[in-house]
Design an enzyme around this catalytic site. Structure first.
Site, PDB file in Angstrom:
ATOM      1  N   ILE A   1      12.860  38.945 103.699  1.00 23.81           N
ATOM      2  CA  ILE A   1      12.887  40.326 103.812  1.00 23.81           C
ATOM      3  C   ILE A   1      12.942  40.601 105.346  1.00 23.81           C
ATOM      4  O   ILE A   1      11.940  40.324 106.054  1.00 23.81           O
ATOM      5  CB  ILE A   1      11.627  41.195 103.033  1.00 23.81           C
ATOM      6  CG1 ILE A   1      11.384  40.478 101.793  1.00 23.81           C
ATOM      7  CG2 ILE A   1      11.413  42.618 103.293  1.00 23.81           C
ATOM      8  CD1 ILE A   1      10.057  40.758 101.290  1.00 23.81           C
TER       9      ILE A   1
ATOM     10  N   LYS B   1       0.659  35.797 108.847  1.00 25.69           N
ATOM     11  CA  LYS B   1       1.865  36.708 108.616  1.00 25.69           C
ATOM     12  C   LYS B   1       1.094  38.179 108.761  1.00 25.69           C
ATOM     13  O   LYS B   1       1.930  39.006 109.777  1.00 25.69           O
ATOM     14  CB  LYS B   1       2.455  36.631 107.185  1.00 25.69           C
ATOM     15  CG  LYS B   1       3.168  35.548 106.731  1.00 25.69           C
ATOM     16  CD  LYS B   1       3.709  35.191 105.618  1.00 25.69           C
ATOM     17  CE  LYS B   1       4.145  33.856 105.267  1.00 25.69           C
ATOM     18  NZ  LYS B   1       4.218  33.448 103.882  1.00 25.69           N
TER      19      LYS B   1
HETATM   20  N1  HSE Z   1       4.155  28.903 101.911  1.00 26.54           N
HETATM   21  C1  HSE Z   1       5.021  30.354 101.996  1.00 26.54           C
HETATM   22  C2  HSE Z   1       4.746  31.107 100.844  1.00 26.54           C
HETATM   23  C3  HSE Z   1       6.361  29.923 102.567  1.00 26.54           C
HETATM   24  O1  HSE Z   1       4.594  30.678  99.771  1.00 26.54           O
HETATM   25  O2  HSE Z   1       5.301  32.252 100.824  1.00 26.54           O
HETATM   26  C4  HSE Z   1       6.904  31.052 103.100  1.00 26.54           C
HETATM   27  O3  HSE Z   1       6.189  31.436 104.324  1.00 26.54           O
END
Ligand code: HSE
Length: 436
Positions: A136, A205
């Site tokens: 995204i 994130k």
């Molecule tokens: N482990 C992460 C997830 C991978 O499951 O979203 C992507 O950042």
């Protein structure tokens, strides 16, 4: 114009996807970038014979430091992940005057301030679209598409593995460990899957999203993080009965007192679009003053979806390689000298509504005691549900939804409720957001 020469660090799920997408779409990418983008060097460990054959004329080394020191490389793509040696490699590449593209959310969340300062010094770009929500283009959307707005809050399902587990629990009554194993097999889960389950990956994130939304430095250590391991099948069902779904959300919100940054399981009304984002898919809902709410949905993990974001960053780098660094899009959306020193609020000061589940003795006056405690602390009840006792059990589950209240008031209420003789065990608390 000569092609941009790329050195790729890592040939795992995302590295392999990046190699293949760049090769397959080479002509289209050249038309977009204005010049070719070629992976000329790869550094990786334990590469299969099949991959060695696929690499063809691409130079190969097992020594990543040799690659970042190679003067014949313009851009280093770091897809190793983790803190070390990724940090040293990225800093050395920057020191050597190379642009960097990375999918490494842990690295950017924890060391991004240092990395961007070094990049600023060297006049190079560090692009990290793939670090948040995989394919995204949420970094670009917030940093560029919403640049005219004052952003109020961001709420996202930003870990595919966790969303996959919650979805399978709700829809198929599957076992937690079994679903997690499937996510690992499909290459979605982190090397250490507790990062997915405990919300650490989502916190990495969210740190990045919060910075680019509000123009504050990256502060991973101030994000409140709670995992999904304690959510039961019953909670999923009770939430459903009240018209809610439980999602593992990352929330960054601007308030008059400071910025909230938190990752935790959250009840959200089932009619919201984001409540219907299922499986490994990710979605980010952004509320901004001019445009209103906008929702971004797509694959948040996986080989080619994440490669899509890596390659888009490479195209961006190729387009502006020769531009004056002062005219490039700033790494954290705001000019480095314009980042604000706004406090990140401790969780005790955060205001939210709550879902509470407790086991109460089935006798008169119990609910009155509980509501008395809540009332004294200014906590207003929105809905209440008492279930049948299980056969042979002398307690009944009581579930409540409350109006918004500061977390420290709720902490005190739970302390007092758990001290009642008529309540057994601990009270389950899940935060609830209307997202309106
Ligand atoms: N482990 C992460 C997830 C991978 O499951 O979203 C992507 O950042």
């Amino acid at each position: 114009m000569n092609p941009v020469r790329v050195g790729l660090l890592g040939l795992g799920t995302v590295g392999g996807g990046t190699f293949r997408v760049l090769k397959r779409n080479a002509a289209e990418i050249t038309r977009r970038a204005g010049r070719g983008i070629e992976i000329t060097h790869v550094a990786a460990r334990d590469v299969s014979p099949q991959w060695m054959a696929e690499l063809g004329n691409t130079r190969f080394t097992e020594n990543a430091f040799e690659l970042v020191d190679n003067p014949d490389i313009d851009v280093v793509v770091e897809l190793i992940g983790g803190y070390d040696p990724a940090r040293e490699l990225v800093l050395q590449a920057i020191h050597n005057g190379k642009h960097v593209v990375t999918a490494n959310k842990a690295l950017i969340a924890k060391y991004g301030n240092e990395i961007f300062a070094a990049a600023h010094e060297s006049g190079v770009m560090v692009a990290f679209e793939a670090a948040v929500a995989g394919g995204i283009p949420i970094i670009k959307a917030i940093r560029e598409g919403l640049a005219g707005n004052r952003i109020q809050w961001v709420a996202g399902i930003i870990n595919g593995t966790g969303n996959f587990i919650l979805t399978e629990m709700r829809e198929k009554d599957r076992d937690f460990a079994d679903v997690l194993a499937e996510a690992q097999r499909l290459g979605y889960a982190e090397a250490d899957p507790t990062f997915d389950i405990e919300g650490i990956d989502a916190a990495h994130k969210l740190t990045i999203l919060g910075s680019i939304a509000f123009g504050v430095p990256l502060q991973f250590d101030k994000v409140y993080t709670e995992g999904i391991g304690h959510i039961t099948r019953e909670d999923v069902d009770y939430a459903e009965q009240f018209g809610y779904r439980i999602k593992h959300l990352g929330i960054a919100r601007r308030t008059p007192d400071g910025i909230e940054m938190r990752v935790h399981p959250t009840l959200i009304p089932h009619r919201r679009l984001i409540a219907n984002v299922n499986g490994v898919m990710n979605a980010v809902l952004v509320s901004a003053d001019a445009v209103g709410p906008t929702l971004y949905y797509g694959a948040g993990a996986g080989s080619e979806p994440t490669a899509s974001a890596v390659v888009a960053d490479l195209v961006d780098v190729a387009r502006v390689l020769t531009a004056d660094p002062g005219n490039r899009v700033p790494h954290l959306a705001f000019q480095p000298d314009a980042l604000a020193d706004v406090a990140i609020l401790p969780m005790a000061e955060v205001e939210t509504a709550y879902y509470l589940r407790m086991q109460a003795l089935d006798r008169p006056g119990v609910l009155a005691d509980v509501t008395h405690i809540l009332g004294n602390l200014g906590i207003s009840i929105e809905a209440i549900l008492q279930k049948e006792p299980l056969p042979e059990a002398d307690t009944v589950p009581v579930i409540m939804l409350t109006h918004r209240i500061r977390e420290k008031q709720m902490d005190e209420a739970l302390r007092q409720i758990e001290a009642l003789d008529s309540i057994t065990g601990t009270v389950m608390r899940i935060r609830l957001e209307d997202l309106s």
